[in-house]
Motif scaffolding. Structure first.
Motif, short mmCIF file in Angstrom:
data_model
loop_
_atom_site.label_atom_id
_atom_site.label_comp_id
_atom_site.label_asym_id
_atom_site.label_seq_id
_atom_site.Cartn_x
_atom_site.Cartn_y
_atom_site.Cartn_z
N TRP A 103 0.84 -1.20 0.00
CA TRP A 103 0.00 0.00 0.00
C TRP A 103 0.87 1.25 0.00
O TRP A 103 0.68 2.14 -0.83
N ARG A 104 1.83 1.34 0.92
CA ARG A 104 2.74 2.49 0.93
C ARG A 104 3.42 2.60 -0.44
O ARG A 104 3.49 3.66 -1.03
N ALA A 107 1.29 3.86 -3.33
CA ALA A 107 1.05 5.30 -3.22
C ALA A 107 2.30 6.10 -3.63
O ALA A 107 2.20 7.11 -4.34
N TRP A 132 -4.15 -0.85 -3.93
CA TRP A 132 -4.83 -0.11 -2.87
C TRP A 132 -5.26 1.26 -3.38
O TRP A 132 -4.55 1.89 -4.16
N GLU A 133 -6.40 1.72 -2.90
CA GLU A 133 -6.82 3.10 -3.15
C GLU A 133 -7.11 3.75 -1.80
O GLU A 133 -8.06 3.37 -1.13
N PRO A 134 -6.26 4.70 -1.40
CA PRO A 134 -6.43 5.34 -0.10
C PRO A 134 -7.60 6.32 -0.11
O PRO A 134 -7.44 7.53 -0.24
N ASP A 135 -8.79 5.79 0.03
CA ASP A 135 -10.02 6.58 -0.02
C ASP A 135 -10.47 6.91 1.41
O ASP A 135 -10.90 6.03 2.15
N TRP A 142 -7.34 6.85 6.51
CA TRP A 142 -6.58 6.90 5.28
C TRP A 142 -6.49 8.32 4.72
O TRP A 142 -5.85 8.55 3.69
N TRP A 145 -3.14 9.53 3.77
CA TRP A 145 -2.63 9.03 2.49
C TRP A 145 -3.28 9.75 1.31
O TRP A 145 -2.61 10.01 0.30
N ALA A 146 -4.55 10.08 1.43
CA ALA A 146 -5.20 10.86 0.37
C ALA A 146 -4.49 12.21 0.22
O ALA A 146 -4.25 12.68 -0.90
#
Length: 154
Positions: A103-104, A107, A132-135, A142, A145-146
């Motif tokens: 995930w990291r 992104a 992954w989608e940091p929604d 999250w 992250w967005a």
């Protein structure tokens, strides 16, 4: 040529020189060496229960350079991203970049692909969301992250 180890968590080949994944296990070190990987960049914390103990030592034994950039999942910083970019720009290739879930990493590559390599945003996002989608609307935690992947002014 050795086939990509698709059973490694979150395995993804981005190019002939770049692969990514989630956490590595002991046997994966030799598998990466067999693929010709010359550098591993780890964005996970050593303290994570699934982190590979002594990862740098194990990679060195296989002749693989190791760069550790511990990115707290709840606090990614610009300094982490800059260290990631520097590792990719100055380290040997092929390179494998991993964290625990990919995930990291996804992104970080989203930003790199979009902002540095000039990949069209929809294409860069499509690569990221394979992992992954940091929604923040899905999980409020999250949001950091967005914000991290949002285009930067300047």
């Amino acid at each position: 040529m050795t086939a990509d180890p698709a059973d490694i968590r979150g395995w993804q080949r981005l190019s002939g020189e770049i692969t990514t994944s989630g956490r590595l296990e002991e046997a994966d070190v030799a598998r990466l060496a067999a693929l010709g990987v010359r550098q591993v960049v780890n964005l996970a914390l050593d303290s994570h229960p699934e982190a590979l103990a002594e990862e740098g030592v194990k990679l060195a034994a296989e002749g693989i350079a190791y760069t550790h950039i511990p990115v707290p999942f709840d606090a990614p910083q610009e300094a982490h991203y800059e260290a990631f970019r520097a590792a990719l720009e100055t380290g040997p290739t092929p390179v494998h970049v991993h964290c625990i879930m990919n995930w990291r990493v996804s992104a970080f590559f989203y930003r790199l692909n979009r902002d540095v390599l000039g990949m069209p945003e929809p294409e860069a996002r499509a690569l990221m969301v394979q992992q992954w989608e940091p929604d923040a609307s899905e999980k409020p935690e999250w949001a950091v992250w967005a914000d991290f992947i949002a285009p930067k002014a300047g």
